[in-house]
Design an enzyme around this catalytic site. Structure first.
Site, PDB file in Angstrom:
ATOM      1  N   LYS A  52       0.834  -1.203   0.000  1.00 16.18           N
ATOM      2  CA  LYS A  52       0.000   0.000   0.000  1.00 16.18           C
ATOM      3  C   LYS A  52       0.872   1.258   0.000  1.00 16.18           C
ATOM      4  O   LYS A  52       0.601   2.226  -0.713  1.00 16.18           O
ATOM      5  CB  LYS A  52      -0.955  -0.007   1.212  1.00 16.18           C
ATOM      6  CG  LYS A  52      -2.085  -1.028   1.049  1.00 16.18           C
ATOM      7  CD  LYS A  52      -2.893  -1.292   2.312  1.00 16.18           C
ATOM      8  CE  LYS A  52      -3.912  -2.411   2.053  1.00 16.18           C
ATOM      9  NZ  LYS A  52      -4.716  -2.783   3.214  1.00 16.18           N
ATOM     10  N   GLN A  96      -4.968  -1.596   9.363  1.00 17.84           N
ATOM     11  CA  GLN A  96      -4.883  -2.942   8.784  1.00 17.84           C
ATOM     12  C   GLN A  96      -5.480  -3.975   9.740  1.00 17.84           C
ATOM     13  O   GLN A  96      -5.131  -4.015  10.915  1.00 17.84           O
ATOM     14  CB  GLN A  96      -3.404  -3.266   8.482  1.00 17.84           C
ATOM     15  CG  GLN A  96      -3.191  -4.540   7.684  1.00 17.84           C
ATOM     16  CD  GLN A  96      -3.743  -4.459   6.263  1.00 17.84           C
ATOM     17  OE1 GLN A  96      -3.775  -3.405   5.645  1.00 17.84           O
ATOM     18  NE2 GLN A  96      -4.200  -5.583   5.746  1.00 17.84           N
ATOM     19  N   ASP A 119     -11.304   2.563   3.517  1.00 19.89           N
ATOM     20  CA  ASP A 119     -11.687   1.145   3.410  1.00 19.89           C
ATOM     21  C   ASP A 119     -13.209   0.999   3.238  1.00 19.89           C
ATOM     22  O   ASP A 119     -13.689  -0.069   2.889  1.00 19.89           O
ATOM     23  CB  ASP A 119     -11.323   0.394   4.707  1.00 19.89           C
ATOM     24  CG  ASP A 119      -9.955  -0.277   4.640  1.00 19.89           C
ATOM     25  OD1 ASP A 119      -9.576  -0.735   3.547  1.00 19.89           O
ATOM     26  OD2 ASP A 119      -9.302  -0.360   5.693  1.00 19.89           O
TER      27      ASP A 119
END
Ligand code: GUN
Length: 284
Positions: A52, A96, A119
């Site tokens: 990422k 995460q 997200d």
């Protein structure tokens, strides 16, 4: 012979589009910034986070990593999220998952500002997706939709079957297919006679997390098959939820693993982060 849907190529074209737009908004003084929080030392999470950060650099974003020890407390983690919520130079915040067991994932997700929730896991963004009025789409289902568009897959009026009902993939995936007017069925571990349902699918999305779970006899001739799985087979080799060797001859189009859905997730994260920066700066 099925069309092999090239996720690497589609991902590269999405990231190129994001890079181009980023260059334009930078001229207006706005640089997208992504904060990535990782707690503990899960090796898979480490690989994802590194990828990422690399993708951010390639499209011209700032990125910051917050690598927290596995023993970090809920209060410390929430304080960090709160600080990032207020930072002008941080457009997107990603924590995460999975988090170490003692931490409350739900509380952390809910602490992230919905405007920075790249997200799209916050209940407010999930609700927006449900009613079709959204800024951010969850990255993996959004990536699947890009792949279907690339393959010219017709969704309207078609039988779409999703195997898996997770909050991250199965549920939002079913909504996106519904928004495109598919007739959507969601299957899961309690589904009776799964093969009978999957054999109806014109579009089949497998997101179960079981290596080579979808076999050739579960597929209708000419189906478009999307494999969200990322597993290791008995020899430790990367494989999907679909038994590619059995399914490919029957499909009209299929994603490989690796090189299918995987590369799309990060591309869509970049797209969401750019969108966040635009919204926060009145540029959308
Ligand atoms: N862990 C596995 N997939 C994801 C994802 O898409 N986002 C985050 N934050 N964590 C994950």
């Amino acid at each position: 012979m099925a069309l092999i849907i090239d996720g690497k190529a589609v991902s590269a074209s999405v990231r190129a589009r994001v890079a181009k737009e980023t260059a334009l908004i930078k001229e207006k003084g706005v640089t997208p910034g992504l904060a990535v929080i990782i707690a503990g030392d899960d090796p898979a999470s480490r690989v994802y986070v590194n990828n990422k950060k690399k993708a951010c650099a390639e499209v011209g974003f700032l990125s910051e990593e917050y690598a927290l020890p596995a023993e970090v407390t809920q209060e410390e983690l929430l304080a960090l999220v709160e600080e990032l919520n207020h930072r002008k130079d941080i457009s997107g915040i990603l924590c995460q998952l999975p988090l170490p067991k003692h931490l409350d994932e739900k509380a952390v997700i809910e602490a992230i500002s919905p405007l920075k929730d790249v997200d799209a896991f916050h209940p407010s963004n999930v609700g927006r997706i449900m009613i079709g009025d959204y800024h951010f789409l969850p990255c993996t289902p959004a990536g699947v939709m890009e792949l279907l568009a690339w393959a010219n897959a017709d969704i309207s009026g078609k039988e779409c079957v999703v195997i898996g009902r997770s909050n991250i993939v199965g549920k939002p995936m079913s909504m996106l297919l519904l928004h495109k007017h598919g007739t959507v069925t969601v299957c899961h571990s309690r589904t009776k006679d799964l093969g009978e349902v999957t054999r109806r699918a014109d579009i089949l999305v497998a997101a179960v997390g079981i290596p080579k779970f979808v076999k050739g006899d579960m597929i209708k001739e000419g189906a478009v098959v999307i494999d969200v799985g990322m597993n290791r087979d008995e020899n430790g080799k990367l494989c999907g939820d679909v038994d590619f060797a059995q399914v490919e001859p029957k499909a009209s189009a299929i994603t490989p693993v690796p090189g299918g859905v995987g590369p799309m997730t990060i591309a869509m994260l970049m797209q969401n982060t750019l969108m966040a920066a635009k919204i926060q700066n009145g540029l959308d």
